[in-house]
Design a protein around this motif. Structure first.
Motif, PDB file in Angstrom:
ATOM      1  N   PRO A  26       0.822  -1.213   0.000  1.00  0.00           N
ATOM      2  CA  PRO A  26       0.000   0.000   0.000  1.00  0.00           C
ATOM      3  C   PRO A  26       0.860   1.270   0.000  1.00  0.00           C
ATOM      4  O   PRO A  26       1.848   1.378   0.726  1.00  0.00           O
ATOM      5  CB  PRO A  26      -0.774  -0.116   1.315  1.00  0.00           C
ATOM      6  CG  PRO A  26       0.147  -0.883   2.217  1.00  0.00           C
ATOM      7  CD  PRO A  26       0.886  -1.845   1.323  1.00  0.00           C
ATOM      8  N   TRP A  27       0.487   2.219  -0.828  1.00  0.00           N
ATOM      9  CA  TRP A  27       1.146   3.520  -0.917  1.00  0.00           C
ATOM     10  C   TRP A  27       0.073   4.598  -0.904  1.00  0.00           C
ATOM     11  O   TRP A  27      -1.094   4.326  -1.195  1.00  0.00           O
ATOM     12  CB  TRP A  27       1.966   3.633  -2.201  1.00  0.00           C
ATOM     13  CG  TRP A  27       3.208   2.797  -2.213  1.00  0.00           C
ATOM     14  CD1 TRP A  27       3.289   1.433  -2.310  1.00  0.00           C
ATOM     15  CD2 TRP A  27       4.553   3.256  -2.134  1.00  0.00           C
ATOM     16  NE1 TRP A  27       4.596   1.035  -2.299  1.00  0.00           N
ATOM     17  CE2 TRP A  27       5.395   2.131  -2.204  1.00  0.00           C
ATOM     18  CE3 TRP A  27       5.126   4.514  -2.029  1.00  0.00           C
ATOM     19  CZ2 TRP A  27       6.780   2.232  -2.150  1.00  0.00           C
ATOM     20  CZ3 TRP A  27       6.510   4.611  -1.985  1.00  0.00           C
ATOM     21  CH2 TRP A  27       7.325   3.477  -2.041  1.00  0.00           C
ATOM     22  N   LEU A  28       0.470   5.807  -0.594  1.00  0.00           N
ATOM     23  CA  LEU A  28      -0.447   6.935  -0.589  1.00  0.00           C
ATOM     24  C   LEU A  28       0.112   8.017  -1.502  1.00  0.00           C
ATOM     25  O   LEU A  28       1.254   8.449  -1.335  1.00  0.00           O
ATOM     26  CB  LEU A  28      -0.602   7.481   0.833  1.00  0.00           C
ATOM     27  CG  LEU A  28      -1.635   8.581   1.042  1.00  0.00           C
ATOM     28  CD1 LEU A  28      -3.042   8.060   0.782  1.00  0.00           C
ATOM     29  CD2 LEU A  28      -1.540   9.129   2.468  1.00  0.00           C
ATOM     30  N   ALA A  49       4.310  13.077   7.661  1.00  0.00           N
ATOM     31  CA  ALA A  49       4.589  11.681   7.316  1.00  0.00           C
ATOM     32  C   ALA A  49       5.637  11.198   8.308  1.00  0.00           C
ATOM     33  O   ALA A  49       6.752  11.713   8.340  1.00  0.00           O
ATOM     34  CB  ALA A  49       5.112  11.574   5.885  1.00  0.00           C
ATOM     35  N   VAL A  50       5.263  10.236   9.150  1.00  0.00           N
ATOM     36  CA  VAL A  50       6.165   9.737  10.198  1.00  0.00           C
ATOM     37  C   VAL A  50       6.327   8.229  10.088  1.00  0.00           C
ATOM     38  O   VAL A  50       5.441   7.528   9.588  1.00  0.00           O
ATOM     39  CB  VAL A  50       5.658  10.101  11.619  1.00  0.00           C
ATOM     40  CG1 VAL A  50       5.588  11.604  11.813  1.00  0.00           C
ATOM     41  CG2 VAL A  50       4.325   9.465  11.921  1.00  0.00           C
ATOM     42  N   ASP A  83       5.142   5.247   1.317  1.00  0.00           N
ATOM     43  CA  ASP A  83       5.016   3.800   1.523  1.00  0.00           C
ATOM     44  C   ASP A  83       4.313   3.558   2.856  1.00  0.00           C
ATOM     45  O   ASP A  83       4.894   3.761   3.923  1.00  0.00           O
ATOM     46  CB  ASP A  83       6.402   3.154   1.513  1.00  0.00           C
ATOM     47  CG  ASP A  83       6.358   1.637   1.604  1.00  0.00           C
ATOM     48  OD1 ASP A  83       5.308   1.070   1.969  1.00  0.00           O
ATOM     49  OD2 ASP A  83       7.403   1.015   1.319  1.00  0.00           O
ATOM     50  N   LEU A  84       3.062   3.109   2.804  1.00  0.00           N
ATOM     51  CA  LEU A  84       2.262   2.933   4.014  1.00  0.00           C
ATOM     52  C   LEU A  84       2.650   1.701   4.821  1.00  0.00           C
ATOM     53  O   LEU A  84       2.170   1.530   5.938  1.00  0.00           O
ATOM     54  CB  LEU A  84       0.775   2.893   3.661  1.00  0.00           C
ATOM     55  CG  LEU A  84       0.209   4.206   3.143  1.00  0.00           C
ATOM     56  CD1 LEU A  84      -1.266   4.053   2.785  1.00  0.00           C
ATOM     57  CD2 LEU A  84       0.415   5.329   4.139  1.00  0.00           C
ATOM     58  N   LYS A 142       3.254   6.501   8.153  1.00  0.00           N
ATOM     59  CA  LYS A 142       1.841   6.874   8.202  1.00  0.00           C
ATOM     60  C   LYS A 142       1.732   8.379   8.147  1.00  0.00           C
ATOM     61  O   LYS A 142       2.705   9.097   8.387  1.00  0.00           O
ATOM     62  CB  LYS A 142       1.172   6.303   9.439  1.00  0.00           C
ATOM     63  CG  LYS A 142       1.642   6.886  10.741  1.00  0.00           C
ATOM     64  CD  LYS A 142       1.008   6.228  11.958  1.00  0.00           C
ATOM     65  CE  LYS A 142      -0.475   6.144  11.813  1.00  0.00           C
ATOM     66  NZ  LYS A 142      -1.160   5.402  12.813  1.00  0.00           N
ATOM     67  N   LEU A 143       0.560   8.843   7.826  1.00  0.00           N
ATOM     68  CA  LEU A 143       0.281  10.269   7.716  1.00  0.00           C
ATOM     69  C   LEU A 143      -0.595  10.675   8.890  1.00  0.00           C
ATOM     70  O   LEU A 143      -1.625  10.046   9.144  1.00  0.00           O
ATOM     71  CB  LEU A 143      -0.418  10.546   6.387  1.00  0.00           C
ATOM     72  CG  LEU A 143      -0.492  11.979   5.930  1.00  0.00           C
ATOM     73  CD1 LEU A 143       0.901  12.524   5.637  1.00  0.00           C
ATOM     74  CD2 LEU A 143      -1.347  12.093   4.684  1.00  0.00           C
ATOM     75  N   ILE A 144      -0.174  11.708   9.607  1.00  0.00           N
ATOM     76  CA  ILE A 144      -0.965  12.201  10.734  1.00  0.00           C
ATOM     77  C   ILE A 144      -1.102  13.718  10.627  1.00  0.00           C
ATOM     78  O   ILE A 144      -0.363  14.368   9.901  1.00  0.00           O
ATOM     79  CB  ILE A 144      -0.337  11.828  12.101  1.00  0.00           C
ATOM     80  CG1 ILE A 144       1.047  12.468  12.253  1.00  0.00           C
ATOM     81  CG2 ILE A 144      -0.285  10.333  12.296  1.00  0.00           C
ATOM     82  CD1 ILE A 144       1.607  12.357  13.651  1.00  0.00           C
TER      83      ILE A 144
END
Length: 170
Positions: free
Chosen positions: A66-68, A143-144, A98-99, A103-105
């Motif tokens: 999975p990618w975003l 993105a962390v 790259d998920l 992750k995106l917060i």
């Protein structure tokens, strides 16, 4: 932002350069590609099956994940030195996260008047691969590394904010 599938092609050795070009041409006909970077394809969910069938036909295996699609760098994204550990900037200027690794917060203040989102954002930036600023730190996207999720939550809490998971686009 849109979730896509990353497909890293494992191209067979000994094939002529035209072999890969033929695959790329056929892939373009599927309208399933969001973008590509060398042998890494970014495929929309609705076209994934067509791409998998095409790769099966050419006997080209692929590692998927999975990618975003974050958007273009010109849309305000700032990349940290660690960006290439977690994402890709394609030739066309798109940024993909790259998920499986990150992750995106975002930082949200809720209704708290005593929240300090700018200070939380400043500290959180030290641990990010990329970020997209929004007014005063609140709403800023970060993105962390997935392993730093708990740290991001503690930083947000220290400044009376909340770290909200954003890698599940609506």
């Amino acid at each position: 932002m849109k979730k896509v599938h990353g497909m890293e092609l494992r191209l067979p050795e000994g094939k002529l350069p035209g072999f890969y070009a033929q695959i790329v041409k056929k892939l373009a006909e599927t309208n399933a590609l969001a973008d590509r970077d060398r042998s890494l394809l970014f495929v929309y969910e609705e076209g994934r099956e067509a791409v998998e069938q095409l790769l099966d036909h050419y006997k080209v295996p692929a590692d998927t994940g999975p990618w975003l699609l974050l958007g273009a760098k010109e849309e305000g994204w700032e990349l940290a030195r660690s960006w290439t550990d977690y994402g890709v900037e394609t030739r066309s200027g798109n940024l993909f996260l790259d998920l499986s690794l990150a992750k995106l917060i975002s930082l949200e203040t809720g209704a708290r008047d005593d929240a300090e989102p700018a200070q939380a954002a400043r500290q959180l930036k030290e641990h990010t691969a990329a970020f997209k600023p929004a007014g005063g730190g609140s709403g800023t996207l970060f993105a962390v590394d997935r392993q730093l999720d708990e740290l991001a939550g503690r930083i947000a809490k220290a400044y009376r904010c909340v770290a909200v998971d954003r890698d599940k686009p609506q």
